[in-house]
Enzyme design. Sequence first.
Site, PDB file in Angstrom:
ATOM      1  N   ASP A  86       0.801  -1.046  -0.363  1.00 17.04           N
ATOM      2  CA  ASP A  86      -0.312   0.125   0.363  1.00 17.04           C
ATOM      3  C   ASP A  86       0.649   1.427   0.060  1.00 17.04           C
ATOM      4  O   ASP A  86       1.964   1.643   0.285  1.00 17.04           O
ATOM      5  CB  ASP A  86      -0.476  -0.463   1.108  1.00 17.04           C
ATOM      6  CG  ASP A  86      -1.916   0.466   1.349  1.00 17.04           C
ATOM      7  OD1 ASP A  86      -2.655   1.853   0.145  1.00 17.04           O
ATOM      8  OD2 ASP A  86      -2.543   1.478   1.886  1.00 17.04           O
ATOM      9  N   GLY A 135      -0.015   5.374  -4.446  1.00 17.41           N
ATOM     10  CA  GLY A 135      -0.836   6.891  -5.210  1.00 17.41           C
ATOM     11  C   GLY A 135      -0.312   7.648  -4.005  1.00 17.41           C
ATOM     12  O   GLY A 135       0.115   9.327  -4.964  1.00 17.41           O
ATOM     13  N   ARG A 136      -0.069   7.807  -2.411  1.00 12.58           N
ATOM     14  CA  ARG A 136       0.351   8.775  -2.147  1.00 12.58           C
ATOM     15  C   ARG A 136       1.775   8.592  -2.189  1.00 12.58           C
ATOM     16  O   ARG A 136       2.556  10.194  -1.908  1.00 12.58           O
ATOM     17  CB  ARG A 136       0.447   8.236  -0.380  1.00 12.58           C
ATOM     18  CG  ARG A 136      -0.929   8.928   0.532  1.00 12.58           C
ATOM     19  CD  ARG A 136      -1.074   8.298   2.085  1.00 12.58           C
ATOM     20  NE  ARG A 136      -2.170   6.569   1.735  1.00 12.58           N
ATOM     21  CZ  ARG A 136      -1.944   5.807   2.605  1.00 12.58           C
ATOM     22  NH1 ARG A 136      -1.538   5.693   3.649  1.00 12.58           N
ATOM     23  NH2 ARG A 136      -1.826   4.347   2.210  1.00 12.58           N
ATOM     24  N   SER A 172      -7.623  -5.406  -4.869  1.00 14.64           N
ATOM     25  CA  SER A 172      -8.928  -5.775  -4.210  1.00 14.64           C
ATOM     26  C   SER A 172      -9.855  -5.603  -5.407  1.00 14.64           C
ATOM     27  O   SER A 172      -9.704  -5.124  -6.603  1.00 14.64           O
ATOM     28  CB  SER A 172      -8.618  -5.035  -2.812  1.00 14.64           C
ATOM     29  OG  SER A 172      -9.755  -4.145  -3.739  1.00 14.64           O
ATOM     30  N   GLU A 219     -12.485  -4.695  -4.700  1.00 15.40           N
ATOM     31  CA  GLU A 219     -12.833  -2.809  -4.219  1.00 15.40           C
ATOM     32  C   GLU A 219     -12.011  -1.884  -4.646  1.00 15.40           C
ATOM     33  O   GLU A 219     -12.576  -0.756  -5.146  1.00 15.40           O
ATOM     34  CB  GLU A 219     -12.483  -2.352  -1.944  1.00 15.40           C
ATOM     35  CG  GLU A 219     -13.405  -3.126  -1.551  1.00 15.40           C
ATOM     36  CD  GLU A 219     -13.149  -4.764  -1.072  1.00 15.40           C
ATOM     37  OE1 GLU A 219     -12.104  -5.160  -1.712  1.00 15.40           O
ATOM     38  OE2 GLU A 219     -14.282  -5.575  -1.295  1.00 15.40           O
ATOM     39  N   ASN A 220     -11.006  -2.548  -5.282  1.00 12.27           N
ATOM     40  CA  ASN A 220     -10.158  -1.002  -6.285  1.00 12.27           C
ATOM     41  C   ASN A 220     -10.563  -0.957  -7.540  1.00 12.27           C
ATOM     42  O   ASN A 220     -10.703  -0.501  -8.297  1.00 12.27           O
ATOM     43  CB  ASN A 220      -8.985  -2.132  -6.310  1.00 12.27           C
ATOM     44  CG  ASN A 220      -7.690  -1.798  -4.990  1.00 12.27           C
ATOM     45  OD1 ASN A 220      -6.509  -2.786  -5.385  1.00 12.27           O
ATOM     46  ND2 ASN A 220      -8.350  -0.823  -4.089  1.00 12.27           N
TER      47      ASN A 220
HETATM   48  C1  IPE Z   1      -5.606  -2.431  -0.086  1.00 12.55           C
HETATM   49  O1  IPE Z   1      -5.076  -0.974  -0.248  1.00 12.55           O
HETATM   50  C2  IPE Z   1      -5.276  -3.278  -1.357  1.00 12.55           C
HETATM   51  C3  IPE Z   1      -3.899  -3.751  -1.975  1.00 12.55           C
HETATM   52  C4  IPE Z   1      -3.039  -3.358  -1.249  1.00 12.55           C
HETATM   53  C5  IPE Z   1      -3.819  -3.962  -2.538  1.00 12.55           C
HETATM   54  P1  IPE Z   1      -6.125  -0.482  -0.630  1.00 12.55           P
HETATM   55  O2  IPE Z   1      -5.482   1.008   0.019  1.00 12.55           O
HETATM   56  O3  IPE Z   1      -7.306  -0.904  -2.427  1.00 12.55           O
HETATM   57  O4  IPE Z   1      -7.177  -0.550   1.099  1.00 12.55           O
HETATM   58  P2  IPE Z   1      -7.873   0.743   1.518  1.00 12.55           P
HETATM   59  O5  IPE Z   1      -8.405   1.310   1.436  1.00 12.55           O
HETATM   60  O6  IPE Z   1      -6.858   1.471   2.575  1.00 12.55           O
HETATM   61  O7  IPE Z   1      -8.236   0.406   3.306  1.00 12.55           O
HETATM   62  C1  IPE Z   2      -2.023   0.694  -3.283  1.00 15.12           C
HETATM   63  O1  IPE Z   2      -1.457   2.152  -3.578  1.00 15.12           O
HETATM   64  C2  IPE Z   2      -1.835  -0.123  -5.158  1.00 15.12           C
HETATM   65  C3  IPE Z   2      -3.185  -0.783  -5.060  1.00 15.12           C
HETATM   66  C4  IPE Z   2      -3.992  -0.684  -3.774  1.00 15.12           C
HETATM   67  C5  IPE Z   2      -3.904  -0.938  -6.410  1.00 15.12           C
HETATM   68  P1  IPE Z   2      -3.107   2.940  -2.960  1.00 15.12           P
HETATM   69  O2  IPE Z   2      -3.234   2.809  -4.377  1.00 15.12           O
HETATM   70  O3  IPE Z   2      -3.699   2.034  -2.256  1.00 15.12           O
HETATM   71  O4  IPE Z   2      -1.677   3.750  -2.732  1.00 15.12           O
HETATM   72  P2  IPE Z   2      -2.324   5.142  -1.284  1.00 15.12           P
HETATM   73  O5  IPE Z   2      -2.822   3.525  -0.685  1.00 15.12           O
HETATM   74  O6  IPE Z   2      -3.120   5.175  -1.818  1.00 15.12           O
HETATM   75  O7  IPE Z   2      -1.893   5.300  -1.244  1.00 15.12           O
HETATM   76 MG    MG Z   3      -3.962   2.499  -0.468  1.00 14.16          MG
END
Ligand code: IPE
Ligand code: IPE
Ligand code: MG
Length: 234
Positions: free
Chosen positions: A13, A16-17, A58, A60-61
């Site tokens: 995780d 994005g940040r 996920s 949810e993604n």
């Molecule tokens: C969890 O991260 C899923 C993956 C790393 C693939 P998310 O960023 O989707 O989870 P939440 O939204 O912070 O719970």
């Molecule tokens: C994890 O990074 C990758 C996926 C969930 C696909 P994020 O995209 O959730 O990054 P943050 O949590 O928004 O920083």
């Molecule tokens: Mg995330």
Amino acid sequence: MTKKLNHLGIIMDGNGRWATARGLARTEGHKAGAKTVSRILEACQKRDIHYVTLYAFSTENWKRPAGEVKVLMDLFNDYLDKDVAELQKKDIRIHFIGDRSRFSPEIQKKMKRIEEKTRGDETYHLILALSYSGRDELVRAMKQFGKDICFGKKQPEELTEESFSSYLDTAGLPDPDLIIRTSGEQRISNFLLWQMAYSEFYFTSVLWPDFSESDLDEAIDSFEKRERRYGQLL
Ligand code: IPE
Ligand code: IPE
Ligand code: MG
């Protein structure tokens, strides 16, 4: 009560940040995160960790903006074309867990081919959780068991923890010993719900693209100091 790290799960995780903090588009974070995957997998193999499960996308993604989902799909596609061929050379068997019916036919075909090609390379296992969520996996498993009852293949009494496990996407794979989550969030986000019954957890604030070999070693050191009791008295 063994402390051998046989199976490591990682909730990758913070992509994005990582990008936002640099004034970049979130999708740049996913590209950087993909590079970390290759680096960390190599480090895991050096440390003789036989099973690694990576939570990459996920259920949810799928609800993220279409543009971001598209970039992630393109990255998987590239990964399946390039890096996986490399892994094959390294005696690594690839497994996919999750609802693959949601992927494009092209990606599904590649997944199938890769699983077939790497079958027989049994020393190391890479399990990619794509379009995966623990609840979805449990529901799909229950549906299948229900169907087997309807068709007379199973009796309700035959449902045990062991037989149920064989209906999961992870059938035949050991439960994770340690689960690492990067980015500072301290939650499970629907990862291996059934399988993590006795997993150890390690949360770090490091964002996934920055996760290094020494961060991995810190997590392993922490794991090695834990006392795993499985509800028993030592
Ligand atoms: C969890 O991260 C899923 C993956 C790393 C693939 P998310 O960023 O989707 O989870 P939440 O939204 O912070 O719970
Ligand atoms: C994890 O990074 C990758 C996926 C969930 C696909 P994020 O995209 O959730 O990054 P943050 O949590 O928004 O920083
Ligand atoms: Mg995330």
